[in-house]
Design an enzyme around this catalytic site. Structure first.
Site, PDB file in Angstrom:
ATOM      1  N   LYS A   2     -10.081  13.503   2.455  1.00 32.36           N
ATOM      2  CA  LYS A   2      -9.120  12.477   2.880  1.00 32.36           C
ATOM      3  C   LYS A   2      -7.686  12.977   2.666  1.00 32.36           C
ATOM      4  CE  LYS A   2      -9.328  10.414  -1.716  1.00 32.36           C
ATOM      5  NZ  LYS A   2     -10.028   9.433  -2.561  1.00 32.36           N
TER       6      LYS A   2
ATOM      7  N   ARG B 257     -11.907  -2.971  -7.153  1.00 36.22           N
ATOM      8  CA  ARG B 257     -11.209  -2.500  -5.950  1.00 36.22           C
ATOM      9  C   ARG B 257     -12.205  -2.636  -4.807  1.00 36.22           C
ATOM     10  NH1 ARG B 257      -8.933   3.636  -5.472  1.00 36.22           N
ATOM     11  NH2 ARG B 257     -11.140   3.899  -4.961  1.00 36.22           N
TER      12      ARG B 257
ATOM     13  N   TYR C 132      23.880  14.861  -6.378  1.00 32.44           N
ATOM     14  CA  TYR C 132      24.259  13.451  -6.268  1.00 32.44           C
ATOM     15  C   TYR C 132      24.286  12.792  -7.642  1.00 32.44           C
ATOM     16  CZ  TYR C 132      23.511  13.540  -1.188  1.00 32.44           C
ATOM     17  OH  TYR C 132      23.578  13.800   0.148  1.00 32.44           O
TER      18      TYR C 132
ATOM     19  N   MET D 230      17.335  15.027  -0.204  1.00 32.59           N
ATOM     20  CA  MET D 230      16.316  14.835   0.831  1.00 32.59           C
ATOM     21  C   MET D 230      15.686  16.160   1.277  1.00 32.59           C
ATOM     22  SD  MET D 230      16.604  13.017   4.568  1.00 32.59           S
ATOM     23  CE  MET D 230      17.093  11.428   3.925  1.00 32.59           C
TER      24      MET D 230
END
Ligand SMILES: *Cc1c(COP(=O)(O)O)cnc(C)c1O
Length: 374
Positions: free
Chosen positions: A35, A133, A267, A315
């Site tokens: 997956k 779940r 930043y 980013m």
């Protein structure tokens, strides 16, 4: 020479070695869990390798993932276990994808699709043994009752009964035995309705490595196949478990430059150089899956020398401190996840440095970073 600014290198030999080790140690069949693009390692190449290495089954979360495997020409048994009732079950049936059934609604939806197609669905009933779940809980007996009726009228083929551990990565935890006992009771109840599945499966990697009484017929092997430990603090590192990490990530250094002591980096100016030093800019960032909140316990390996991350990840890029004497140059390779034996940072180091787990580190490496197979 590769012209990519960054690449993920997948060692298929490591995947081969990990699968063979688990098969050998357990004596059981393995379902390779592929997956999430094979935990970021690449769905189809990993699935093909897993089958070559002795896995007998493939498992995905999504139906789309399973269909992609069929489109690639893979004919091994595949189960998809996270398929909302609105999914295209007709496509699943047409391509012989086994479906997981956690409720009567799912059972009815799948049977309805099959009646139109005149195909007998292959199903695995999922029972909730304590994780709260997936899987049937209070409605298990009602589900088995309905399943028995459908089975006797040949409207379904019952392949499996399965469950999932919540805490298998804490091998000594008593809750594992609670879940296992619940599972065995639910299997007995199913037998009371005349249901004897062809295969019973419960173990993920952690249980496959530590809990042989939970192995049953098939091991659903995920993280260990990729050579990572289900939980380093509870179960030991990859090396301690005899696993070989399959993923390396490297990137070309974009820029190297000297900065004076007292320079704020990135930043928010969250880091300030304590001395005159050289910084290197690495062209990977949170858009590539590098966690933004990673601290300086992670970094890169450049020419066998570690350079810790400094300041916030942006980013598309982050900055590392290579030290004033560094000979690193623009265009050199920086290993983000490297070979532990060479002193590189591991997926576990990145996980520690960003407050997550190795699963999330490898799974979130973005598709814009090309995969290369060795
Ligand atoms: C992801 C998953 C696994 C594999 O778990 P690992 O801890 O990676 O081995 C097994 N079974 C199910 C149902 C899963 O969703």
């Amino acid at each position: 020479m590769s012209s990519h600014r960054a690449e993920v290198i997948i060692d298929l030999g490591a995947i081969d070695s990990n699968i063979k080790k688990v098969i050998q140690d357990s004596g059981k069949r393995v379902l390779a869990v592929v997956k999430a693009d094979a935990y970021g390692h690449g769905l189809v190449p990993v699935a093909q390798q897993a089958l070559k290495s002795g896995a007998s089954w493939l498992g995905t979360a999504l139906l789309e993932e399973a269909l992609t495997l069929r489109q690639a020409g893979i004919s091994a048994p595949i189960i998809a276990w996270l398929t909302p009732v609105t999914d295209d079950f007709a496509a699943a049936l047409a391509h012989e994808i086994d479906l997981s059934i956690p409720s009567l609604e799912h059972l009815n939806a799948v049977v309805q699709s099959s009646e139109k197609l005149k195909k007998v669905p292959r199903v695995h009933f999922e029972v909730d043994t304590g994780m709260s779940r997936g899987g049937a809980l209070s409605d298990w007996r009602a589900l088995m009752h309905a399943a028995a009726d459908l089975k006797s009228s040949k409207k379904i083929r019952i392949i499996g009964v399965w469950s999932h551990f919540a805490r298998a990565d804490e091998p000594g935890h008593s809750f594992n035995q609670v879940q296992l006992n619940n599972f065995e009771e639910r299997i007995s109840e199913a037998e009371g309705f005349g249901i004897r599945p062809e295969i019973i499966h419960m173990s993920n990697s952690a249980a496959s490595l530590s809990h042989s009484s939970a192995h049953f017929d098939l091991l659903r092997l995920g993280i260990a196949m990729y050579g990572l430990s289900p939980d380093v603090s509870q179960m030991g590192s990859s090396v301690a478990l005899g696993l070989k990490p399959a993923m390396q990530i490297r990137s070309r250094i974009h820029l190297v430059k000297e900065v004076p002591a007292g320079s704020q980096v990135g930043y928010g100016g969250t880091a300030i150089t304590s001395r005159d030093t050289k910084l290197a800019v690495i062209p990977m960032g949170y858009a590539d899956g590098i966690p933004r909140n990673t601290d300086s316990r992670a970094g890169v390996l450049i020419g066998n020398k570690r350079a810790p991350l400094i300041g916030r990840v942006s980013m598309d890029q982050f900055v590392v401190d290579v030290g004033i004497d560094s000979t690193a140059q623009a265009g050199d390779w920086a290993y983000i996840i490297g070979n532990e034996n060479d002193g590189g940072y591991t997926a576990d180091a990145w996980a520690d440095a960003s407050g997550t787990i190795n699963y999330e580190i490898v799974t979130r490496i973005a598709r814009r970073v090309p995969r290369k197979y060795i």
